[in-house]
Each structure stands twice: as C-alpha cells, then as structure tokens.
Design a protein around this motif. Structure first.
Motif, mmCIF file in Angstrom:
data_model
loop_
_atom_site.group_PDB
_atom_site.id
_atom_site.type_symbol
_atom_site.label_atom_id
_atom_site.label_comp_id
_atom_site.label_asym_id
_atom_site.label_seq_id
_atom_site.Cartn_x
_atom_site.Cartn_y
_atom_site.Cartn_z
ATOM 1 N N ALA A 1 37.371 38.047 36.549
ATOM 2 C CA ALA A 1 38.354 37.961 37.632
ATOM 3 C C ALA A 1 38.991 39.320 37.892
ATOM 4 O O ALA A 1 39.194 39.707 39.053
ATOM 5 C CB ALA A 1 39.430 36.932 37.274
ATOM 6 N N ARG A 2 39.303 40.053 36.826
ATOM 7 C CA ARG A 2 39.880 41.388 37.006
ATOM 8 C C ARG A 2 38.872 42.341 37.654
ATOM 9 O O ARG A 2 39.236 43.167 38.504
ATOM 10 C CB ARG A 2 40.355 41.928 35.662
ATOM 11 N N LEU A 3 37.605 42.222 37.251
ATOM 12 C CA LEU A 3 36.567 43.037 37.863
ATOM 13 C C LEU A 3 36.486 42.773 39.361
ATOM 14 O O LEU A 3 36.451 43.705 40.183
ATOM 15 C CB LEU A 3 35.216 42.733 37.202
ATOM 16 N N LEU A 4 36.471 41.501 39.731
ATOM 17 C CA LEU A 4 36.393 41.138 41.146
ATOM 18 C C LEU A 4 37.638 41.563 41.901
ATOM 19 O O LEU A 4 37.553 42.096 43.018
ATOM 20 C CB LEU A 4 36.176 39.633 41.276
ATOM 21 N N ARG A 5 38.801 41.335 41.300
ATOM 22 C CA ARG A 5 40.052 41.666 41.983
ATOM 23 C C ARG A 5 40.131 43.163 42.269
ATOM 24 O O ARG A 5 40.469 43.585 43.379
ATOM 25 C CB ARG A 5 41.246 41.224 41.124
ATOM 26 N N ASP A 6 39.806 43.981 41.266
ATOM 27 C CA ASP A 6 39.864 45.434 41.458
ATOM 28 C C ASP A 6 38.817 45.893 42.465
ATOM 29 O O ASP A 6 39.084 46.758 43.310
ATOM 30 C CB ASP A 6 39.641 46.151 40.122
ATOM 31 N N GLY A 7 37.617 45.285 42.391
ATOM 32 C CA GLY A 7 36.560 45.682 43.309
ATOM 33 C C GLY A 7 36.873 45.302 44.747
ATOM 34 O O GLY A 7 36.623 46.089 45.672
ATOM 35 N N LEU A 8 37.415 44.116 44.946
ATOM 36 C CA LEU A 8 37.762 43.677 46.301
ATOM 37 C C LEU A 8 38.903 44.512 46.870
ATOM 38 O O LEU A 8 38.904 44.854 48.052
ATOM 39 C CB LEU A 8 38.145 42.199 46.272
ATOM 40 N N ALA B 1 39.485 47.568 46.137
ATOM 41 C CA ALA B 1 38.918 48.880 46.466
ATOM 42 C C ALA B 1 38.192 48.849 47.811
ATOM 43 O O ALA B 1 38.058 49.893 48.468
ATOM 44 C CB ALA B 1 37.951 49.324 45.366
ATOM 45 N N LEU B 2 37.750 47.667 48.230
ATOM 46 C CA LEU B 2 37.122 47.519 49.537
ATOM 47 C C LEU B 2 38.141 47.361 50.660
ATOM 48 O O LEU B 2 37.774 47.202 51.821
ATOM 49 C CB LEU B 2 36.178 46.312 49.536
ATOM 50 N N GLY B 3 39.435 47.398 50.291
ATOM 51 C CA GLY B 3 40.488 47.301 51.285
ATOM 52 C C GLY B 3 40.919 45.888 51.616
ATOM 53 O O GLY B 3 41.637 45.675 52.598
ATOM 54 N N LEU B 4 40.494 44.931 50.806
ATOM 55 C CA LEU B 4 40.854 43.536 51.056
ATOM 56 C C LEU B 4 42.156 43.177 50.370
ATOM 57 O O LEU B 4 42.488 43.712 49.304
ATOM 58 C CB LEU B 4 39.734 42.613 50.552
ATOM 59 N N GLN B 5 42.917 42.276 50.983
ATOM 60 C CA GLN B 5 44.144 41.759 50.381
ATOM 61 C C GLN B 5 43.780 40.615 49.444
ATOM 62 O O GLN B 5 43.212 39.611 49.883
ATOM 63 C CB GLN B 5 45.112 41.272 51.454
ATOM 64 N N VAL B 6 44.121 40.753 48.159
ATOM 65 C CA VAL B 6 43.682 39.803 47.138
ATOM 66 C C VAL B 6 44.878 39.291 46.356
ATOM 67 O O VAL B 6 45.740 40.070 45.921
ATOM 68 C CB VAL B 6 42.674 40.458 46.162
ATOM 69 N N SER B 7 44.936 37.961 46.160
ATOM 70 C CA SER B 7 45.924 37.332 45.285
ATOM 71 C C SER B 7 45.180 36.531 44.227
ATOM 72 O O SER B 7 43.983 36.274 44.352
ATOM 73 C CB SER B 7 46.850 36.411 46.088
ATOM 74 N N GLY B 8 45.906 36.117 43.190
ATOM 75 C CA GLY B 8 45.286 35.335 42.126
ATOM 76 C C GLY B 8 44.535 36.219 41.157
ATOM 77 O O GLY B 8 44.667 37.446 41.154
ATOM 78 N N GLY B 9 43.733 35.585 40.306
ATOM 79 C CA GLY B 9 42.948 36.339 39.339
ATOM 80 C C GLY B 9 43.719 36.793 38.126
ATOM 81 O O GLY B 9 43.180 37.522 37.293
ATOM 82 N N SER B 10 44.992 36.379 37.986
ATOM 83 C CA SER B 10 45.793 36.776 36.828
ATOM 84 C C SER B 10 45.949 35.637 35.826
ATOM 85 O O SER B 10 45.785 35.836 34.628
ATOM 86 C CB SER B 10 47.177 37.248 37.289
ATOM 87 N N ASP B 11 46.284 34.441 36.307
ATOM 88 C CA ASP B 11 46.442 33.279 35.450
ATOM 89 C C ASP B 11 45.508 32.147 35.873
ATOM 90 O O ASP B 11 45.708 30.990 35.507
ATOM 91 C CB ASP B 11 47.895 32.778 35.499
#
Length: 409
Positions: free
Chosen positions: A324-331, A333-343
């Motif tokens: 989840a952290r890999l995806l969150r950081d990668g998304l 970096a693509l300029g997308l607004q991302v929530s979740g992926g922490s709990d």
C-alpha cells in the motif's frame, strides 16, 4: 398464486461491480496473453498462512477418523473458536466479553445482511456515502430503504464522507434508528479516532439507536489512538453489534469464516416500550436460518488467532501494507491525489481531469492493464474516484505502477 417480494424488484438488475467484471472478462478474451494487475481486491498475493493450512489438514484428519468430529456443531460456533476469539482478538485490546456474546459465521457479509431482520421494517437507517452497497441493499429487500432516486434510496439517511473531513462520516442532525459504520472504511480507508467514535456511541445512546459496526479489516489498523473495536469505547456494549472476518487478513477469503459480537447488554424496544435483548433474539434467528461455519474453517480461524498463526497473519498484513505504501508513493509521484493506504489496504484515488470513474476504469484497463474499482460503485459521492487494493503480490503492484506511469506520461 405465489406472489413475489416486490421489494426485491427494486434492486438494480446489474450493478457497477457486475458490469466491471464483465468488462474485465471481455478484455481477457480479447487479449488472452496480456498480463493484468488485479488491484481491485479480487485477488490476494498472499498464500494461506502455514499454521492455518496445517490446522486445516489436521481438521481433515479429524473428519476422516471414525468417531471423530462430525463437522457440525452449535450454530453459534464451536467452543474452541469462541474462546480463541475472546483470548486472541479482544483480550489484547482490554475488552472482556463472554463466550455467549460471540457468534461464529460463514463470512461477515451474511451476518451484515441478516442482522437487519431483528428490527422493524419502518426503522430508519443511516449509511455513509461512499460505502459498501451491501448495507443499503440488504434493507431494500425488506422494504426499509424506499425507492431509488438519483442514485440514492429515498428512506435512507446518507452521511457525507467529504475529503475535507478525511472521509469520516459525522453523526447526522436528524435521528436514525440504525447506523452502519465501517472502520477501516471501505472504500476510502478512513478510520475513527477514539474521540470520533465516542461521538457516535453518544449519538446512539442519546437517540436509543443501534450501530452495526463493520470491523472486518480492523487488523490493518496501526495508528496510535485508533480503536480496533467499538467496544474500546465506554457504553458501546449497550448500542453496538460488531462484525469481523478472517477472510481479509489470513488469506481465508475462500474459506468463509468470521464472527459477530452481540453483547448481552444490547436491547431494542417494542411498540409498547418493552425492551428485548438482541443476543437471545439473534441466537433464535441463527437456529432457524444459519447452519454455522464448517469445522475445517473454524479450526483454520482458531489457528489464526494465536501463536505462530497469529504471527504469520500479522506478517502477511504487514506485507500488504508495504504494498500500500509503495502504491501510495508511486501514485502521488504521478501527480494523483491519494487517500488511505495507512490503516487499510485500499487507496482512494481522485480521478484526474474530472473524468467519470467508470470511464477511467476502462481506460486504465486497456491502456495500463490495471484493474481498479470505479468509485461510483460505492455511492454517488464515490463518483470521481477509483479504489485500488494492495492485496496483490509485490511484483504485481510494482508492475502496475510502471505501466500506469507509461500510460499517464
């Protein structure tokens, strides 16, 4: 003449999720050699935990011996698993329950849908928007939800989950008899702090309401101060039913086993004001409508509650959260607004450019060979978002990011 339950006819003939499955299958037929990353949560890159698998093998041996377990048992669940839940799930949280308050089920979804049978058809319900469609749909079939109007049911109180509030629903200003809450929330991954959950318990106590609390993914919570159970809040035993599942944490999605907690303190009223204990009423309902979870699944769940099995489950959860952290950081970096992926293992991603979530899902499938879930499947306020799940393998998640980066330029 047998008459159909016309409330069932109110349900849509096809849902967004069903249409999504058809489109993915059509893509596979058209491009049979394409590698597709399933980030919609339909696949799990984690194998069954070794201790859980061994417990299942031993359970099969039990069934093969003459005079061994018959494979059945009390509808509320085998005593060995109910005790394991008390000691391995709730005691570490400082929560003390009685075994009579634990009901083992064949998957949390069935009990989440069935629990509404304990209350009158004219009770009002409140659900978050966005949220799992199961909550409202199960009430549609009994006539409690009204009619569909603009993507919403007319008799349902919708609790807005706005990004400015961290996608956390707030108690409505009006009174609702039954409130569905989910923590971590599906699909946004939002969680309640203790103070936020206290407000909900206070709301239920003040309004003599019930809370149906979906804690199926509570094992993913790691943030300090975030409760893993509603019973960590004083007074919750008087207002809340809690639902849990091993399918989402122990690689047991195909085994169908979870538990429902109905405290002895929990009661609802009759029209003449008499209080009825829901624990005994639920027990009677289960006697009639539920055969109980099978013996093999219950032994598997027992192994997941303690010892080596518990450690392996926690390690698998940790690996999913690393994804989840890999995806969150990668998304991001693509300029997308991302929530979740922490709990929670989900990422709630804002669709760029104001595009519709279904259209974005289709373009991502064909251009990046990545499957996500359109946000509109979870309610009108889910439009403009998609959900990604970090349950695939590490390599699949990394490959999905690479293909998305090439597609998005």
């Amino acid at each position: 003449m047998a008459l159909v339950n016309e409330h069932c006819l109110k349900l849509p003939e096809s849902s967004v999720l069903a249409d999504m499955t058809k489109k993915v299958n059509a893509f596979r037929v058209q491009y049979p050699d394409a590698e597709v990353a399933r980030l919609d949560g339909s696949g799990d890159g984690e194998p069954l935990c070794p201790a859980v698998a061994e417990a299942m093998r031993l359970a099969v041996d039990d069934l093969c011996r003459r005079g061994g377990s018959c494979g059945g048992g009390p509808v509320e669940g085998a005593p060995f698993l109910r005790e394991a839940v008390l000691k391995g799930v709730f005691a570490p949280l400082g929560i003390h329950l009685d075994a009579s308050e634990i009901f083992i089920n064949d998957g949390a979804a069935g009990d989440l849908a069935g629990i509404q049978e304990l209350v009158r058809w004219d009770n009002t319900i409140a659900v978050a928007d966005p949220a799992s469609p199961l909550y409202a749909a199960s009430n549609v079939m009994i006539g409690r939800a009204g009619v569909m109007d603009g993507g919403r049911w007319s008799n349902v109180v919708y609790m807005s989950c706005a990004p400015g509030g961290g996608f956390v629903p707030q108690p409505p200003e009006c009174r609702a008899d039954i409130v569905y809450l989910c923590c971590p929330a599906n699909p946004t991954g939002a969680v309640f702090t203790k103070e936020e959950l206290r407000r909900w318990v206070s709301y239920a106590l003040h309004n003599d309401a019930l809370i149906f609390y979906d804690a199926s993914w509570a094992d993913y919570i790691t943030t300090r101060g975030v409760p893993r159970s509603i019973y960590e809040i004083k007074g919750a035993r008087r207002v809340a039913v809690e639902f849990r599942s091993w399918a989402t944490v122990a690689g047991m999605a195909g085994l169908r086993c979870g538990c429902t907690v109905v405290p002895g303190d929990l009661a609802a009223a009759t029209l003449d004001g008499r209080r009825v204990a829901l624990n005994a009423l639920w027990r009677r309902r289960q006697d009639i409508k539920n055969g109980g979870a099978d013996y093999i699944s219950q032994r598997a769940a027992e192994a997941a509650c303690a010892g080596a099995g518990r450690a392996q489950v926690e390690a698998a959860v940790s690996r999913r959260m690393d994804n989840a952290r890999l995806l969150r950081d990668g998304l991001a970096a693509l300029g997308l607004q991302v929530s979740g992926g922490s709990d929670a293992p989900w990422l709630w991603v804002r669709v760029p450019g104001g595009e519709g979530s279904v259209r974005f899902f289709e373009r991502m499938l064909y251009n990046a060979r990545v499957v996500c879930t359109p946000g509109v499947a979870y309610g009108p306020q889910g439009e403009g978002y998609v959900r990604l799940a970090a349950c695939a393998g590490r390599g699949e998640c990394a490959a999905a990011l690479e293909r998305m980066a090439r597609w998005m330029g």
